[in-house]
Design a protein around this motif. Structure first.
Motif, PDB file in Angstrom:
ATOM      1  N   LYS A 231      26.552  41.396  35.321  1.00 19.15           N
ATOM      2  CA  LYS A 231      27.190  42.682  34.953  1.00 19.15           C
ATOM      3  C   LYS A 231      28.151  43.120  36.051  1.00 19.15           C
ATOM      4  O   LYS A 231      29.248  43.622  35.767  1.00 19.15           O
ATOM      5  CB  LYS A 231      26.131  43.760  34.759  1.00 19.15           C
ATOM      6  N   GLN A 232      27.738  42.989  37.307  1.00 16.97           N
ATOM      7  CA  GLN A 232      28.593  43.389  38.427  1.00 16.97           C
ATOM      8  C   GLN A 232      29.895  42.583  38.443  1.00 16.97           C
ATOM      9  O   GLN A 232      30.945  43.066  38.860  1.00 16.97           O
ATOM     10  CB  GLN A 232      27.828  43.217  39.753  1.00 16.97           C
ATOM     11  N   LEU A 233      29.822  41.339  37.970  1.00 22.01           N
ATOM     12  CA  LEU A 233      31.005  40.464  38.037  1.00 22.01           C
ATOM     13  C   LEU A 233      31.945  40.616  36.841  1.00 22.01           C
ATOM     14  O   LEU A 233      32.983  39.963  36.781  1.00 22.01           O
ATOM     15  CB  LEU A 233      30.549  38.999  38.161  1.00 22.01           C
ATOM     16  N   GLU A 234      31.576  41.503  35.906  1.00 19.80           N
ATOM     17  CA  GLU A 234      32.425  41.742  34.730  1.00 19.80           C
ATOM     18  C   GLU A 234      33.833  42.163  35.180  1.00 19.80           C
ATOM     19  O   GLU A 234      33.980  43.075  36.002  1.00 19.80           O
ATOM     20  CB  GLU A 234      31.771  42.873  33.898  1.00 19.80           C
ATOM     21  N   ASN A 235      34.845  41.485  34.680  1.00 18.46           N
ATOM     22  CA  ASN A 235      36.252  41.792  35.007  1.00 18.46           C
ATOM     23  C   ASN A 235      36.592  41.732  36.498  1.00 18.46           C
ATOM     24  O   ASN A 235      37.502  42.421  36.950  1.00 18.46           O
ATOM     25  CB  ASN A 235      36.656  43.185  34.485  1.00 18.46           C
ATOM     26  N   LYS A 236      35.827  40.961  37.247  1.00 15.13           N
ATOM     27  CA  LYS A 236      36.128  40.806  38.679  1.00 15.13           C
ATOM     28  C   LYS A 236      36.069  39.332  39.023  1.00 15.13           C
ATOM     29  O   LYS A 236      35.254  38.591  38.493  1.00 15.13           O
ATOM     30  CB  LYS A 236      35.063  41.506  39.530  1.00 15.13           C
ATOM     31  N   LYS A 237      36.940  38.921  39.968  1.00 17.53           N
ATOM     32  CA  LYS A 237      36.880  37.521  40.405  1.00 17.53           C
ATOM     33  C   LYS A 237      35.720  37.311  41.378  1.00 17.53           C
ATOM     34  O   LYS A 237      35.114  36.264  41.430  1.00 17.53           O
ATOM     35  CB  LYS A 237      38.193  37.135  41.114  1.00 17.53           C
ATOM     36  N   PHE A 238      35.446  38.378  42.180  1.00 15.57           N
ATOM     37  CA  PHE A 238      34.384  38.264  43.191  1.00 15.57           C
ATOM     38  C   PHE A 238      33.492  39.507  43.127  1.00 15.57           C
ATOM     39  O   PHE A 238      33.819  40.469  42.435  1.00 15.57           O
ATOM     40  CB  PHE A 238      35.008  38.067  44.584  1.00 15.57           C
ATOM     41  N   ILE A 239      32.387  39.494  43.897  1.00 14.56           N
ATOM     42  CA  ILE A 239      31.365  40.533  43.711  1.00 14.56           C
ATOM     43  C   ILE A 239      31.871  41.945  44.021  1.00 14.56           C
ATOM     44  O   ILE A 239      31.575  42.897  43.303  1.00 14.56           O
ATOM     45  CB  ILE A 239      30.111  40.204  44.560  1.00 14.56           C
ATOM     46  N   ALA A 240      32.669  42.082  45.088  1.00 15.46           N
ATOM     47  CA  ALA A 240      33.100  43.445  45.458  1.00 15.46           C
ATOM     48  C   ALA A 240      34.545  43.718  45.063  1.00 15.46           C
ATOM     49  O   ALA A 240      35.103  44.736  45.455  1.00 15.46           O
ATOM     50  CB  ALA A 240      32.903  43.641  46.963  1.00 15.46           C
ATOM     51  N   GLY A 241      35.160  42.839  44.303  1.00 17.86           N
ATOM     52  CA  GLY A 241      36.553  43.069  43.902  1.00 17.86           C
ATOM     53  C   GLY A 241      37.250  41.757  43.607  1.00 17.86           C
ATOM     54  O   GLY A 241      36.604  40.797  43.197  1.00 17.86           O
ATOM     55  N   ASN A 242      38.560  41.729  43.846  1.00 14.58           N
ATOM     56  CA  ASN A 242      39.271  40.499  43.466  1.00 14.58           C
ATOM     57  C   ASN A 242      39.533  39.525  44.606  1.00 14.58           C
ATOM     58  O   ASN A 242      40.217  38.522  44.421  1.00 14.58           O
ATOM     59  CB  ASN A 242      40.561  40.840  42.700  1.00 14.58           C
ATOM     60  N   THR A 243      38.969  39.836  45.784  1.00 17.78           N
ATOM     61  CA  THR A 243      39.032  38.842  46.862  1.00 17.78           C
ATOM     62  C   THR A 243      37.615  38.564  47.362  1.00 17.78           C
ATOM     63  O   THR A 243      36.724  39.422  47.250  1.00 17.78           O
ATOM     64  CB  THR A 243      39.885  39.330  48.067  1.00 17.78           C
ATOM     65  N   ALA A 244      37.443  37.378  47.918  1.00 24.21           N
ATOM     66  CA  ALA A 244      36.100  36.979  48.374  1.00 24.21           C
ATOM     67  C   ALA A 244      35.736  37.733  49.649  1.00 24.21           C
ATOM     68  O   ALA A 244      36.582  37.975  50.511  1.00 24.21           O
ATOM     69  CB  ALA A 244      36.079  35.481  48.635  1.00 24.21           C
ATOM     70  N   THR A 245      34.462  38.124  49.762  1.00 21.74           N
ATOM     71  CA  THR A 245      33.961  38.786  50.975  1.00 21.74           C
ATOM     72  C   THR A 245      32.691  38.053  51.432  1.00 21.74           C
ATOM     73  O   THR A 245      32.255  37.089  50.783  1.00 21.74           O
ATOM     74  CB  THR A 245      33.622  40.275  50.719  1.00 21.74           C
TER      75      THR A 245
ATOM     76  N   LEU B 297      31.372  31.180  40.171  1.00 21.26           N
ATOM     77  CA  LEU B 297      31.031  29.948  40.905  1.00 21.26           C
ATOM     78  C   LEU B 297      32.230  29.000  40.918  1.00 21.26           C
ATOM     79  O   LEU B 297      32.498  28.323  41.916  1.00 21.26           O
ATOM     80  CB  LEU B 297      29.809  29.266  40.271  1.00 21.26           C
ATOM     81  N   ASN B 298      32.991  28.977  39.816  1.00 30.99           N
ATOM     82  CA  ASN B 298      34.211  28.138  39.796  1.00 30.99           C
ATOM     83  C   ASN B 298      35.243  28.676  40.782  1.00 30.99           C
ATOM     84  O   ASN B 298      35.936  27.905  41.442  1.00 30.99           O
ATOM     85  CB  ASN B 298      34.818  28.084  38.384  1.00 30.99           C
ATOM     86  N   ASN B 299      35.349  30.004  40.879  1.00 31.19           N
ATOM     87  CA  ASN B 299      36.294  30.593  41.855  1.00 31.19           C
ATOM     88  C   ASN B 299      35.888  30.249  43.289  1.00 31.19           C
ATOM     89  O   ASN B 299      36.737  29.969  44.134  1.00 31.19           O
ATOM     90  CB  ASN B 299      36.344  32.121  41.728  1.00 31.19           C
ATOM     91  N   LEU B 300      34.582  30.299  43.556  1.00 34.09           N
ATOM     92  CA  LEU B 300      34.105  29.984  44.913  1.00 34.09           C
ATOM     93  C   LEU B 300      34.435  28.550  45.298  1.00 34.09           C
ATOM     94  O   LEU B 300      34.817  28.265  46.424  1.00 34.09           O
ATOM     95  CB  LEU B 300      32.589  30.180  44.995  1.00 34.09           C
ATOM     96  N   GLU B 301      34.310  27.668  44.311  1.00 39.16           N
ATOM     97  CA  GLU B 301      34.592  26.248  44.564  1.00 39.16           C
ATOM     98  C   GLU B 301      36.018  26.027  45.048  1.00 39.16           C
ATOM     99  O   GLU B 301      36.301  25.058  45.737  1.00 39.16           O
ATOM    100  CB  GLU B 301      34.393  25.483  43.259  1.00 39.16           C
ATOM    101  N   LYS B 302      36.903  26.960  44.664  1.00 44.34           N
ATOM    102  CA  LYS B 302      38.318  26.806  45.055  1.00 44.34           C
ATOM    103  C   LYS B 302      38.602  27.340  46.462  1.00 44.34           C
ATOM    104  O   LYS B 302      39.699  27.187  46.980  1.00 44.34           O
ATOM    105  CB  LYS B 302      39.217  27.540  44.048  1.00 44.34           C
ATOM    106  N   LEU B 303      37.608  28.002  47.083  1.00 50.04           N
ATOM    107  CA  LEU B 303      37.840  28.514  48.445  1.00 50.04           C
ATOM    108  C   LEU B 303      37.996  27.336  49.399  1.00 50.04           C
ATOM    109  O   LEU B 303      37.323  26.310  49.245  1.00 50.04           O
ATOM    110  CB  LEU B 303      36.651  29.365  48.916  1.00 50.04           C
TER     111      LEU B 303
END
Ligand code: GSH
Length: 240
Positions: free
Chosen positions: A152-166, A196-202
């Motif tokens: 639910k937290q990740l709905e419409n977001k690329k990452f947990i706290a927003g659109n960039t990884a923290t 998880l797919n977004n994280l793989e691209k880091l």
């Protein structure tokens, strides 16, 4: 003074801290502690490195720090990594909230479940059924309750706290990505799957996970283990 991280690449919190150092090109020495074979439980380690008998441990000159989340906050402050620990009070608070949440949710159930799954490699057939039904299915039920909150937290977001990884993505991400390596089925949690797919691209993500990817491949090359993972994912009771 050069930073030293005492850890191991099979350890989720070690990988999270190492990734923060690697991605931000912070010079450091990685000292591998053989926790798999009990080095963290030796008298020497407990008396001289970490009284809790755990990795990771961060050393910055004479200063020694325990707990991966504290380490990531310290590094973010020391090297002014604004992107990684938010740039204002509220952004930091949201990151802190999910870091704290992780320890009693995704961390507890996911790592205990992975240990229970790994034990299946070593127990006789009759006990496999008990490990699976008594331990794994209950942990899986609790894990899925946590996953639905995170989803639910990740709905419409690329990452947990927003659109960039923290740093919270590194922490929870390293925990759940290892389950993905073991082919845990996240398909019910579409947002987590995308994340998880977004994280793989880091940058450096795959490099830091090479050891886990190798261990999971070896585990899954045994047909009996593959069927256990399918069972865990589908909640269906089957013969081991
Ligand atoms: N809350 C700690 C958790 C550390 C932890 O659980 N480390 C595990 C490896 S992932 C460990 O050192 N286990 C060794 C042992 O239990 O002997 C952190 O975030 O740093």
């Amino acid at each position: 003074m050069r930073i030293t991280l005492h850890g191991h690449r099979m350890s989720q919190p070690s990988r999270a801290v190492e990734l923060l150092l690697l991605i931000n090109d912070i010079g450091h020495t990685f000292n591998t502690v053989d926790f798999v074979n009990g080095e963290t439980r030796t008298k020497q380690y407990i008396e001289t490195v970490n009284a809790n008998g755990k990795i990771p441990v961060l050393q910055d000159g004479d200063f020694k720090l325990l707990e991966s989340h504290a380490m990531m906050r310290y590094l973010s402050r020391k090297f002014e990594l604004k992107q990684w620990y938010g740039s204002d009070l509220k952004e930091k608070a949201v990151i802190d909230q999910w870091l704290d949440w992780h320890h009693l949710n995704t961390r507890t159930y996911s790592s205990d479940m992975l240990h229970a799954i790994a034990i299946l490699n070593f127990v006789p057939m009759m006990l496999k059924i008990e490990v699976k039904t008594l331990q794994i299915e209950e942990l899986n039920r609790k894990l899925r309750m946590s996953l639905s909150v995170l989803d639910k937290q990740l709905e419409n977001k690329k990452f947990i706290a927003g659109n960039t990884a923290t740093i919270v993505d590194l922490s929870i991400g390293c925990e759940l990505y290892q389950l993905k390596c073991y082919e845990y089925n996240f398909s019910e949690f579409k947002n987590i799957d995308n994340w998880l797919n977004n994280l793989e691209k880091l940058p450096k993500w795959t490099e830091a996970h090479e050891v886990v990817i190798g261990a999971a491949k070896q585990f899954l090359s045994n047909e009996k283990n593959t069927s256990v993972m399918a069972t865990v994912s589908s909640f269906v009771q089957s013969k081991v």
